[in-house]
Write a protein that holds these residues in place. Structure first.
Motif, short mmCIF file in Angstrom:
data_model
loop_
_atom_site.label_atom_id
_atom_site.label_comp_id
_atom_site.label_asym_id
_atom_site.label_seq_id
_atom_site.Cartn_x
_atom_site.Cartn_y
_atom_site.Cartn_z
N ALA A 49 -37.52 -13.07 13.84
CA ALA A 49 -37.89 -14.58 12.79
C ALA A 49 -36.39 -14.87 12.48
CB ALA A 49 -38.66 -14.06 11.98
N PHE A 50 -35.54 -14.04 12.26
CA PHE A 50 -34.24 -14.22 11.60
C PHE A 50 -33.16 -13.56 12.26
CE2 PHE A 50 -37.42 -14.73 7.88
CZ PHE A 50 -37.47 -15.78 7.57
N PRO A 51 -32.96 -13.86 13.52
CA PRO A 51 -31.63 -13.13 14.17
C PRO A 51 -30.52 -13.36 13.30
CG PRO A 51 -32.39 -15.19 15.23
CD PRO A 51 -33.43 -14.94 14.17
N GLU A 52 -30.34 -14.29 12.81
CA GLU A 52 -28.97 -14.68 12.13
C GLU A 52 -28.69 -13.72 10.97
OE1 GLU A 52 -32.07 -16.91 9.58
OE2 GLU A 52 -31.75 -16.62 11.76
N LYS A 53 -29.75 -12.99 10.39
CA LYS A 53 -29.58 -12.02 9.34
C LYS A 53 -29.08 -10.76 9.80
CE LYS A 53 -33.00 -14.34 6.42
NZ LYS A 53 -31.98 -14.79 5.50
N SER A 54 -28.15 -10.15 8.82
CA SER A 54 -27.87 -8.72 8.98
C SER A 54 -28.80 -7.88 8.96
CB SER A 54 -26.73 -8.55 8.07
OG SER A 54 -27.41 -8.34 6.74
N LEU A 55 -28.72 -6.72 9.19
CA LEU A 55 -29.85 -5.31 9.25
C LEU A 55 -30.12 -5.24 7.75
CD1 LEU A 55 -31.52 -3.33 10.45
CD2 LEU A 55 -29.63 -1.89 10.52
#
Length: 290
Positions: A49-55
């Motif tokens: 859902a949020f591929p732009e967010k870091s782990l």
């Protein structure tokens, strides 16, 4: 049996709400670390859902989502004791005029929402402030939990209606001017829904809300009960959603359902930690539709 439930709820409420919340938060954190299968589902959903967010960001949201759901359980026993005198301690309203205006049309009202924030308190607060509503849901597998949840919901006058074979009863209710609230954020089988875009992936979604709106002319409004940093909630009702009626039934159902789903996604994006990411929302695959 209601007497036993009342006693159980009363005993549970002896524990101060602050302590219940603290216990719920601790158990949620424990579950996050111990139930690895469920954790993987949450992290998988959030990553897509949020591929732009870091782990690190993903894991922070995941932990917070566990806590959010646990708080619903900690606060659930408060609902039978809510009334007009103490409601302001729990919740404030935004956009209530949208709802009252929709009620005046005399066609009933269709509210839609998601497993977000604390929808149970939102339903109760709306019933206390305006009038009881009909909540569409799936009957729980546990008879005891089913009985307990139904009892708590009815203390504010709300009615629980099983979603199975509910179309005709809902149409009759709308004709009587009733309000129906449907949570449309869960996965459904191919034969029960249509695929729309949800967080960039095809998600099989109930078409029931669109069909009801197109058939009855009842106004459709989004509603969300969002938790605030101080532990209180804001129940926000949006303006009536325009319904597409081009004459092409299938295309209209698809477009309207996509509109509803996009509104849910937009709100979740603002407060991702308050949605139920543990649910396998994308379980039904597009390739299964034949």
């Amino acid at each position: 049996m209601n007497l036993k439930l009342k006693i159980a709820i009363w005993i549970f409420r002896i524990i101060p709400i602050s302590i219940r919340r603290a216990i719920a938060t601790a158990l949620a954190r424990l579950g996050y670390y111990l139930l690895l299968k469920h954790k993987l589902i949450v992290v998988h959903n959030l990553t897509h859902a949020f591929p732009e967010k870091s782990l690190d960001e993903i894991l922070k949201i995941a932990k917070a989502s566990y806590t959010s759901f646990a708080l619903i359980l900690a606060e659930f026993s408060e609902i039978p004791y809510m009334n007009k005198d103490n409601l302001s301690q729990w919740i404030t309203f935004k956009g209530l005029d949208h709802y009252t205006e929709a009620c005046r049309k005399g066609k009933g009202v269709l509210l839609f929402s998601a497993h977000f924030g604390n929808w149970e308190i939102g339903n109760a607060a709306l019933a206390i402030t305006t009038k009881p509503l009909i909540f569409i849901y799936r009957i729980l597998d546990s008879p005891f939990l089913e009985m307990a949840i139904t009892y708590v919901r009815t203390t504010c006058g709300n009615i629980s209606m099983d979603k199975e074979n509910a179309m005709r009863p809902m149409i009759r209710a709308l004709k009587k001017g009733e309000t129906i609230n449907i949570l449309i954020d869960q996965n459904v089988a191919v034969y029960d829904g249509i695929f729309v875009n949800f967080f960039g992936r095809p998600a099989c979604t109930t078409s029931g809300l669109a069909l009801l709106a197109m058939h009855t002319g009842a106004p459709v409004l989004p509603v969300f009960t969002t938790r605030q940093p101080d532990g209180k909630y804001v129940l926000e009702i949006g303006p009536e959603v325009p319904i597409v009626r081009s004459g092409n039934r299938d295309a209209d159902v698809l477009e309207n359902t996509q509109t509803f789903t996009k509104m849910i996604e937009d709100h979740i994006r603002k407060y991702p930690e308050q949605w139920f990411w543990l649910h396998q929302r994308w379980k039904t695959k597009l390739c299964q539709k034949r």
